[in-house]
Design an enzyme around this catalytic site. Structure first.
Site, PDB file in Angstrom:
ATOM      1  N   SER A 145     -13.894  -5.473 -13.012  1.00 61.35           N
ATOM      2  CA  SER A 145     -12.626  -4.904 -13.496  1.00 61.35           C
ATOM      3  C   SER A 145     -12.350  -5.496 -14.868  1.00 61.35           C
ATOM      4  O   SER A 145     -12.868  -6.575 -15.192  1.00 61.35           O
ATOM      5  CB  SER A 145     -11.483  -5.292 -12.548  1.00 61.35           C
ATOM      6  OG  SER A 145     -10.231  -4.943 -13.120  1.00 61.35           O
ATOM      7  N   TYR A 158      -6.190 -11.986  -7.993  1.00 57.12           N
ATOM      8  CA  TYR A 158      -7.040 -10.795  -8.174  1.00 57.12           C
ATOM      9  C   TYR A 158      -7.938 -10.992  -9.402  1.00 57.12           C
ATOM     10  O   TYR A 158      -9.156 -10.749  -9.342  1.00 57.12           O
ATOM     11  CB  TYR A 158      -6.188  -9.525  -8.316  1.00 57.12           C
ATOM     12  CG  TYR A 158      -7.049  -8.292  -8.530  1.00 57.12           C
ATOM     13  CD1 TYR A 158      -7.911  -7.840  -7.534  1.00 57.12           C
ATOM     14  CD2 TYR A 158      -7.020  -7.597  -9.743  1.00 57.12           C
ATOM     15  CE1 TYR A 158      -8.732  -6.732  -7.734  1.00 57.12           C
ATOM     16  CE2 TYR A 158      -7.829  -6.482  -9.944  1.00 57.12           C
ATOM     17  CZ  TYR A 158      -8.682  -6.054  -8.942  1.00 57.12           C
ATOM     18  OH  TYR A 158      -9.485  -4.956  -9.141  1.00 57.12           O
TER      19      TYR A 158
END
Ligand code: NAP
Length: 256
Positions: A145, A158
């Site tokens: 990501s 995260y």
């Protein structure tokens, strides 16, 4: 006839979003696909869509990547069915909440992100890569990501998991140097999937994430996965960073 018709691609988190779209796209390229996720009803829908399009029934099996026994059983079953594994798309992953570290009351959210995004990816990789080496062909494609390149408030854990995915990707490529196994990370920005509903808990909050901008869709990421997976064997795509045109970084978006 596809040059990939004898190759087997394993896709984790294939029941929704990027995993489902990538499974469909890889099957369209001719790969045999093996689908894993916890929600077997949704997995069956994806398998049915693939079969309807290609006439080939995909392998599917319940899989929680956090559970070592599940991972071992899944990979053994795939290897037994097909006799080889050529591609592993380590896609299963999630974010839970956007809570600052000192305000997080439920440390289980941290466990779930770390166990799924990091430990699950490691377990799948450890069990799968020996089959690739044995078969003389392999490719590990990790779903990272832009959160693995840029941290933001409320995303500590995260982001940490996706920084970890990048570290694992780079270390693995060095560990496998000299083996016929390629290693890639695909690092998206905002993609409109089930991700924000899982993260924020309801559809209204999820819709607000994408309001006024044009986000990526799962098929855009599947295109990147297919591009990496279909290069000639001597070409290793190290990383693909892909964002919406309306996004210049985490939290930097143009809304109209
Ligand atoms: P999604 O629509 O919520 O799909 C997530 C998938 O992961 C689902 O199929 C889910 O299946 C699976 N999953 C979650 N926990 C699992 C577990 N313990 N074991 C097996 N499967 C599990 O979200 P998505 O956007 O497609 O996310 C896919 C990947 O892309 C994730 O790694 C995410 O971090 C990454 N990513 C997403 C975005 C974005 O903006 N959407 C951006 C960058 C990176 P079950 O619930 O059936 O298990």
């Amino acid at each position: 006839m596809s040059r990939f018709k004898d190759q087997v691609a394993v896709i984790t988190g294939a029941s929704n979003g990027i995993g489902a779209a990538s499974a469909i796209a890889l099957a369209r390229e001719g790969f045999q696909v093996a689908l894993g996720a916890r929600n077997t009803e949704k997995l069956a829908d994806v398998a049915q869509a693939i079969e309807a399009e290609s006439g080939v029934k995909p392998f599917m099996m319940e899989l929680d990547v956090r559970k070592e026994a599940d991972v071992k059983a899944f990979v053994s079953a795939v290897a037994e069915k097909f006799g080889r594994i050529d591609v592993l798309l380590n896609n299963a992953g999630l974010a839970k909440g956007v809570t600052p570290v000192i305000e997080e009351e439920d440390a289980e959210n941290w466990d779930q992100m770390i166990d799924t995004n990091v430990k699950g990816l490691l377990l799948m990789t450890r069990e799968t890569v020996p089959h690739m080496i044995k078969g003389g062909n392999g490719h590990v494609i990790n779903l990272g990501s832009i959160a693995g390149r840029e941290a933001y408030a409320g995303g500590a854990v995260y982001c940490a998991t996706k920084f970890a995915v990048r570290a694992i990707t780079d270390a693995l490529r060095q560990e496998l140097l000299g083996q016929p196994v390629r290693v890639t990370t695909v690092d998206p920005g905002l993609v409109n999937t089930g991700f924000s509903v899982v993260r924020l808990g309801d559809q209204e909050k999820a819709d607000a994430v994408y309001a006024g901008l044009t986000p990526l869709v799962a098929e855009d990421i599947a295109d990147c996965v297919v591009f990496a997976a279909t290069r000639p064997k001597h070409v290793n795509i190290d990383a693909i960073i892909v964002k919406p045109t309306d996004q210049a970084g985490a939290g930097k978006v143009a809304r109209r």
